[in-house]
Design a protein around this motif. Structure first.
Motif, mmCIF file in Angstrom:
data_model
loop_
_atom_site.group_PDB
_atom_site.id
_atom_site.type_symbol
_atom_site.label_atom_id
_atom_site.label_comp_id
_atom_site.label_asym_id
_atom_site.label_seq_id
_atom_site.Cartn_x
_atom_site.Cartn_y
_atom_site.Cartn_z
ATOM 1 N N ALA A 18 0.823 -1.204 0.000
ATOM 2 C CA ALA A 18 0.000 0.000 0.000
ATOM 3 C C ALA A 18 0.863 1.261 0.000
ATOM 4 C CB ALA A 18 -0.922 0.002 1.205
ATOM 5 N N ARG A 19 0.393 2.289 -0.688
ATOM 6 C CA ARG A 19 1.043 3.587 -0.647
ATOM 7 C C ARG A 19 0.314 4.542 0.290
ATOM 8 N NH1 ARG A 19 -1.725 7.463 -3.081
ATOM 9 N NH2 ARG A 19 0.056 8.881 -2.868
ATOM 10 N N GLU A 70 -6.064 0.286 -14.246
ATOM 11 C CA GLU A 70 -5.712 0.004 -12.853
ATOM 12 C C GLU A 70 -4.806 -1.216 -12.714
ATOM 13 O OE1 GLU A 70 -6.659 2.098 -10.514
ATOM 14 O OE2 GLU A 70 -7.854 3.287 -11.908
ATOM 15 N N VAL A 71 -4.466 -1.868 -13.837
ATOM 16 C CA VAL A 71 -3.679 -3.100 -13.764
ATOM 17 C C VAL A 71 -2.417 -2.958 -14.616
ATOM 18 C CG1 VAL A 71 -5.710 -4.533 -13.335
ATOM 19 C CG2 VAL A 71 -4.944 -4.167 -15.689
ATOM 20 N N ASP A 72 -1.514 -3.896 -14.432
ATOM 21 C CA ASP A 72 -0.303 -3.950 -15.228
ATOM 22 C C ASP A 72 -0.659 -4.081 -16.718
ATOM 23 O OD1 ASP A 72 2.792 -4.496 -15.017
ATOM 24 O OD2 ASP A 72 2.017 -5.999 -16.419
ATOM 25 N N PRO A 94 -9.794 -3.259 -5.068
ATOM 26 C CA PRO A 94 -9.949 -1.805 -4.972
ATOM 27 C C PRO A 94 -8.600 -1.125 -5.200
ATOM 28 C CG PRO A 94 -10.985 -2.929 -3.110
ATOM 29 C CD PRO A 94 -10.153 -3.948 -3.817
ATOM 30 N N THR A 95 -8.592 -0.078 -6.021
ATOM 31 C CA THR A 95 -7.330 0.562 -6.377
ATOM 32 C C THR A 95 -7.288 2.052 -6.098
ATOM 33 O OG1 THR A 95 -8.143 0.811 -8.649
ATOM 34 C CG2 THR A 95 -6.760 -1.124 -8.168
ATOM 35 N N LEU A 103 -4.207 3.528 -4.290
ATOM 36 C CA LEU A 103 -4.000 2.856 -3.001
ATOM 37 C C LEU A 103 -2.702 2.062 -2.965
ATOM 38 C CD1 LEU A 103 -7.611 1.468 -2.375
ATOM 39 C CD2 LEU A 103 -6.601 3.610 -1.534
ATOM 40 N N TRP A 104 -2.171 1.685 -4.151
ATOM 41 C CA TRP A 104 -1.050 0.754 -4.193
ATOM 42 C C TRP A 104 0.177 1.403 -4.840
ATOM 43 C CZ3 TRP A 104 -2.817 -2.418 -0.916
ATOM 44 C CH2 TRP A 104 -4.187 -2.725 -0.893
ATOM 45 N N LYS A 105 1.348 0.943 -4.463
ATOM 46 C CA LYS A 105 2.601 1.518 -4.946
ATOM 47 C C LYS A 105 2.807 1.274 -6.432
ATOM 48 C CE LYS A 105 4.836 0.960 -0.424
ATOM 49 N NZ LYS A 105 5.843 0.185 0.351
#
Length: 268
Positions: A18-19, A70-72, A94-95, A103-105
């Motif tokens: 998480a960021r 939201e994805v790679d 959830p992003t 929400l994520w690094k």
């Protein structure tokens, strides 16, 4: 009983990825709504509850519900038709949240997605499938109540002012007799109640509700202000009242289904 969003356990892998701090991730939770279901087992229900937090995976979204952005990049072709919630960052992982940003690094890659699905999402739905099949095998029918909490519905949005929303996917996840029973029970709380507006039911009732196969599923959304005090703490007295009400609803649903099924058999 399904309680998918009240989990409060954050695995170390999630916090490391998480960021944002954990209190930001906690905003995804249906805060303490599992307490509302505390009497459901004694009233005759099997309770399937997520203990891990919604930040791991959202069990009320399908595995294909993500926005490509939201994805790679390697996963984007798998998520080509996102809906409104997915575009807002509220997909199966959830992003994003308002006022938080990402929400994520880093974007969700295949390994992260598969770990989340295998660790929470798939076991949760396997448990629901198994328990519903067992209940239907024993009784000839099964009822699924999917319990959630909601913020107050903003002005201008369908259902504004409602404190409880009962969803049946516009008549596709349950027979009317169960929806009527739940609506009548909700109205006994003397608060505004709506059906399918603005929450018609998500992936859980859509997937598991099969009234033509004698499995009836409804979603219940309860305004958090009915049981939480400021600061997201539980108001003990109001929570106790909701818990009693919900236990009585579960018991009533079981009795109503048994009585309903007896009538066609007698007529035959």
């Amino acid at each position: 009983m399904s309680v998918p969003h009240a989990g409060r356990i954050y695995p170390p892998e999630i916090l490391a990825a998480a960021r944002v701090p954990q209190p930001m991730l906690e905003r995804l939770e249906d805060s303490w709504c599992d307490r509302i279901a505390a009497d459901a087992q004694d009233a005759g229900a099997v309770v399937v509850q997520a203990l891990w937090a919604r930040a791991v995976a959202d069990c009320n979204r399908g595995e294909g519900q993500m926005a490509p952005g939201e994805v790679d990049p390697s996963l984007r072709q798998e998520f080509s038709a996102p809906g409104r919630k997915e575009r807002a960052g509220l997909g199966v992982v959830p992003t994003r949240l308002a006022d938080c940003g990402p929400l994520w690094k880093r974007p969700i890659d295949a390994a992260a997605l598969n770990w989340r699905l295998e660790s929470l999402h798939r076991p949760y739905h396997a448990a629901l499938t198994s328990e519903l099949a067992a209940v239907r095998e024993r009784h000839g029918h099964a009822i699924l109540i999917d319990l959630h909490s909601m913020p107050q519905i903003p002005a201008g949005q369908p259902g504004h002012g409602a404190r409880i929303v009962v969803g049946d996917r516009f008549g596709t996840s349950s027979a009317d007799w169960l929806v009527d029973l739940v609506m009548n029970a909700a109205q006994r709380l003397n608060v505004p109640v709506t059906r399918n507006q603005p929450y018609a039911g998500g992936h859980i009732v859509r997937t598991h509700g099969q009234p033509d196969q004698a499995v009836h599923a409804v979603q219940i959304e309860i305004d958090r202000s009915l049981y939480l005090a400021p600061g997201r703490t539980v108001d003990a007295a109001r929570m106790a009242g909701l818990t009693r009400w919900f236990g009585e609803l579960v018991a009533d649903a079981g009795r109503a289904e048994r009585g309903r099924d007896a009538l066609p058999q007698a007529a035959e």
